[in-house]
Design a protein around this motif. Sequence first.
Motif, PDB file in Angstrom:
ATOM      1  N   CYS A  25       0.677  -1.244  -0.085  1.00 32.89           N
ATOM      2  CA  CYS A  25      -0.010  -0.056  -0.048  1.00 32.89           C
ATOM      3  C   CYS A  25       0.725   1.225   0.048  1.00 32.89           C
ATOM      4  O   CYS A  25       1.739   1.194   0.751  1.00 32.89           O
ATOM      5  N   PRO A  26       0.820   2.262  -1.089  1.00 34.30           N
ATOM      6  CA  PRO A  26       1.422   3.229  -0.832  1.00 34.30           C
ATOM      7  C   PRO A  26       1.215   4.111   0.048  1.00 34.30           C
ATOM      8  O   PRO A  26       1.980   5.339   0.465  1.00 34.30           O
ATOM      9  N   ALA A  27      -0.017   4.126   1.016  1.00 33.87           N
ATOM     10  CA  ALA A  27      -0.127   4.893   2.035  1.00 33.87           C
ATOM     11  C   ALA A  27       0.010   4.230   3.424  1.00 33.87           C
ATOM     12  O   ALA A  27       0.024   4.868   4.520  1.00 33.87           O
ATOM     13  N   CYS A  28       0.112   2.883   3.567  1.00 34.65           N
ATOM     14  CA  CYS A  28       0.239   2.365   4.770  1.00 34.65           C
ATOM     15  C   CYS A  28       1.732   2.653   5.363  1.00 34.65           C
ATOM     16  O   CYS A  28       2.816   2.665   4.493  1.00 34.65           O
ATOM     17  N   HIS A  29       1.821   3.081   6.519  1.00 32.29           N
ATOM     18  CA  HIS A  29       3.221   3.609   7.178  1.00 32.29           C
ATOM     19  C   HIS A  29       3.531   3.194   8.393  1.00 32.29           C
ATOM     20  O   HIS A  29       4.294   3.691   8.925  1.00 32.29           O
ATOM     21  N   CYS A  30       2.915   2.008   8.784  1.00 34.72           N
ATOM     22  CA  CYS A  30       3.363   1.614  10.228  1.00 34.72           C
ATOM     23  C   CYS A  30       4.589   1.147  10.199  1.00 34.72           C
ATOM     24  O   CYS A  30       5.117   0.443   9.400  1.00 34.72           O
ATOM     25  N   PHE A  31       5.364   1.083  11.286  1.00 35.06           N
ATOM     26  CA  PHE A  31       6.564   0.537  11.462  1.00 35.06           C
ATOM     27  C   PHE A  31       6.903   0.047  12.868  1.00 35.06           C
ATOM     28  O   PHE A  31       6.159   0.450  13.771  1.00 35.06           O
ATOM     29  N   ASN A  32       7.876  -0.469  13.156  1.00 32.83           N
ATOM     30  CA  ASN A  32       8.355  -1.242  14.605  1.00 32.83           C
ATOM     31  C   ASN A  32       9.936  -0.640  14.552  1.00 32.83           C
ATOM     32  O   ASN A  32      10.560  -0.484  13.534  1.00 32.83           O
ATOM     33  N   ILE A  33      10.359  -0.557  15.881  1.00 36.42           N
ATOM     34  CA  ILE A  33      11.754  -0.111  15.908  1.00 36.42           C
ATOM     35  C   ILE A  33      12.200  -1.251  16.679  1.00 36.42           C
ATOM     36  O   ILE A  33      11.985  -1.699  17.801  1.00 36.42           O
ATOM     37  N   PHE A  34      13.608  -1.439  16.413  1.00 35.93           N
ATOM     38  CA  PHE A  34      14.306  -2.507  17.017  1.00 35.93           C
ATOM     39  C   PHE A  34      15.934  -2.087  17.238  1.00 35.93           C
ATOM     40  O   PHE A  34      16.398  -1.574  16.528  1.00 35.93           O
ATOM     41  N   ASP A  35      16.281  -2.667  18.446  1.00 35.88           N
ATOM     42  CA  ASP A  35      17.813  -2.554  18.594  1.00 35.88           C
ATOM     43  C   ASP A  35      18.380  -3.944  18.231  1.00 35.88           C
ATOM     44  O   ASP A  35      17.879  -5.073  18.594  1.00 35.88           O
ATOM     45  N   GLU A  36      19.430  -4.116  17.585  1.00 30.89           N
ATOM     46  CA  GLU A  36      20.067  -5.156  17.048  1.00 30.89           C
ATOM     47  C   GLU A  36      21.505  -5.040  17.731  1.00 30.89           C
ATOM     48  O   GLU A  36      22.141  -4.110  17.091  1.00 30.89           O
ATOM     49  N   MET A  37      21.878  -6.010  18.381  1.00 26.89           N
ATOM     50  CA  MET A  37      23.395  -6.118  19.115  1.00 26.89           C
ATOM     51  C   MET A  37      24.131  -6.652  17.851  1.00 26.89           C
ATOM     52  O   MET A  37      23.720  -7.588  17.290  1.00 26.89           O
TER      53      MET A  37
END
Lengths: 337, 307
Positions: A242-254
Amino acid sequence: MRFIPEENITALLLRLSENATVWAPQVVRDTVNTVLFAPWREGAEIETGLYSALPVKGLVLPATERLFSFRYHRAGEREKIEIEVDELRERAAVFAARACDAKALVTLDALFLDGSGRSYNDQHYRARRGALTVITLACTSCDSACFCSSFEDGAAATAGSDLIFYPVSGGFLAEAVSATGRELAALDLFQESNLEKPPLAETAKVELARLGQRLLDKFDDIDFWRRTAEGCLSCGYCSYACPACHCFNIFDEMESDRAGGRYRCWDACMFYAYTLESSGHNPRPEAAHRYRNRLAHKFSYFPLNRGEFLCTGCGRCIRGCPAGRDVRDVIKALGAG
Amino acid sequence: MEELIPIIKKALEQVDVVLGWAQSPAAGVAVPAFFHTPAEADAAVFDSTCAHNLAVYLPRLADKKVGIVAKGCDARSIAQLIAEGAVKRSGVFVIGASCPGMIDVKKAWRCFGFGKQVCDAAGKVAMEGKTVAREEILLWKCRGCRDPEPVICDVTVGEASSEAPAPPAEPAGIRKRFAAMTVAERRQFWQDQFSRCIRCYACREACPLCVCRDVCTIQAHEPGWAGAAVDSPQSWMAQLIRVNHLAGRCTGCEECERACPVGIPLMLLLEEQNDVVEELFGYRAGGEAKPPFLTFDIKNDTWDEER
C-alpha cells in the motif's frame, strides 16, 4: 506545455543519474514479469505497462532503515553510550511513478513532516523526501483492480509529483508541478509544444459517501467482520504494497557485545504480533479484528482525523492478494452511502 | 462442473462451512470462498484457475466441522495435517475434485493484464483473444502431476481425466540455470533473490503446513534467529528456517511461491529438500505413511493456534 521526445528519455535519465540514483519500474530477472522499482542503469528496459508489486514509498520509508548506531564505552567509573546518527548522503529520483503512488507521498509527508507539532517531524524521512525527485507517468489506461477514479482527481492527481509526463505521439508532454520539476522541464532535452493532454484512465469506482460512518456503524458486528475476513490469510502484503500504509516497528540489534544499531522496519496491522502486548493479551486476536482495523483506519479513522482517505485506489492489495480478496467487495457489503 | 453445487449443498447438511471457490468479477478467475448456506453454494465454481490450496484454512477452523473441495495435491496437505494432529479426520469432509491441472494465474495476468477472463479449452488457454499452449502456462507442479487422485476423500466430483497429466517438463529457465550453478553461484543467486524479500510472510501464511503462524519463530525477536532488519542475509536465514521446519512435511503444493509478491522461486529450496527426504527416507509428505521425523509431539492433539 513542454514536450520531451521519446528518444531523449535516456539522456534525461542519464542527466538525473549524475547526482542521484534513478529508480524506475523494471521486470525482475528470472521472474514472470514481476515488476519492481529498481536502480536504473543505461540500457535497462523500463516497464510502464505492468503494475509494480510495490509502490515508491520505500524510497522515503524503506522496509528497513538504520536510524543510528550505538556503542557502549566505559568512561572512568561510568558506562556511556555513544550514538551516531546515520546520515543519508544520496539523492534519488524516481521515473515513471504512478499518480496514485505520488499522491500517497503527500499523505505520508503530512504524517512525518508535520510542522504544526501534531505529529513528529522525522529527520530520516525528511532527509529522504528532500532528496527525492518524483517524475510521474500519467496513466492513460488501467486494469480492473484500479479504482483511483473514486478519489479526488483520480488519474489526474498531480500531488506529490515534481514533474508529470503525459504520453503523446512521439514522446511525452511534461507538466511541472514543483520548482524542481520546472528546472527539469527547462532542460534543453525538452521543447515547447501545443499538443493536447491525452485523456486519462477512468477506473472503476467505489461508493465513498459516508463510508467512515458506515464502517463505525458496523464496528461491533464482529460476525460481519468474521465473514469478511474469513478468506484473509493475515499476511502483510496488502500493507506493504500500500502506498499509504506507514506503520513501522523499531528494534535494537546488537552487532557485537558492545555495539549495535537501531532499526526502523515496516510493520503491518494484519500481523498477530502487531498488537500483542507483553502481558500476552492481544486486543486484536483474530484476523477479523485486524481486517476491521485496517479498513477502518483507511476509510474512517484517518479521514476523520486528517480529512483524507488513507488509500489512493492503486489496486495493489487486490492484484497481489494471495487469497484473491478485494477490498471493494467489503466496501460494497457495508451498504450504500 | 455443475454437479459440484449439489454436492456442496448436501455436505452443508453435516458441516458448518464448505471451503471452495467462487468467481471473482474483478480478477476474472476463481478465488477462495466460504459457503455457509445452500444459497451461497450456488456461487461455487471449479475450473483450472482454482490453484489455491484451501487446506491452509483448516487448522484455523479446527473448532468447526468443515467441508473442503480438494484437488489431489490439496488432499495430500489435508492428509499431512491429519497425520500431524493439526486437524481431526472426523472434523473434515473432503470433496475430492478431479483436477485438470491448474493455470498459473499470475503468469497469465502478467502477460495479458490483471482481470482478463481466462478461457481454458482444448489444450489452449485464451485471454482476450490471445492464446497460449496450456502446458506453457500450467503451474510447475501440475506438469507430471503425481497425485491426480485425492489420497483422502469422502466424495468425489467430476470425471477423472482420461488424459495423462502433462509430462514432467525438462527443467527450463530458472530451474535449468540453477541446476547448473556451482555452490558459490548459488549463494550469489539466493543473495540476489532474497534482496527483494519484504518479509510480508505471505509464503508462511499461504502454506498449509506452516501451522505455527502467529507464533512463528522467524517473526520472533526473542530468540532472534533471524534479525529484524529486512535485508538479504536475514530474509534468507528466515526463509531457510521456514524451509527446514517443513522437512518431511512439505507436500510440494507450491503455495508459498504462488503467494510471493516479489517472485522469489521458493520451490527451488523446497523441491530440493523434498527430493532429499524422499531419497533418504523413502517418504513423501501427505501420504498414508507415518512421518519419519516429527519435530513436535504428535501425542499432543491440541494445537494451540492463536486465534
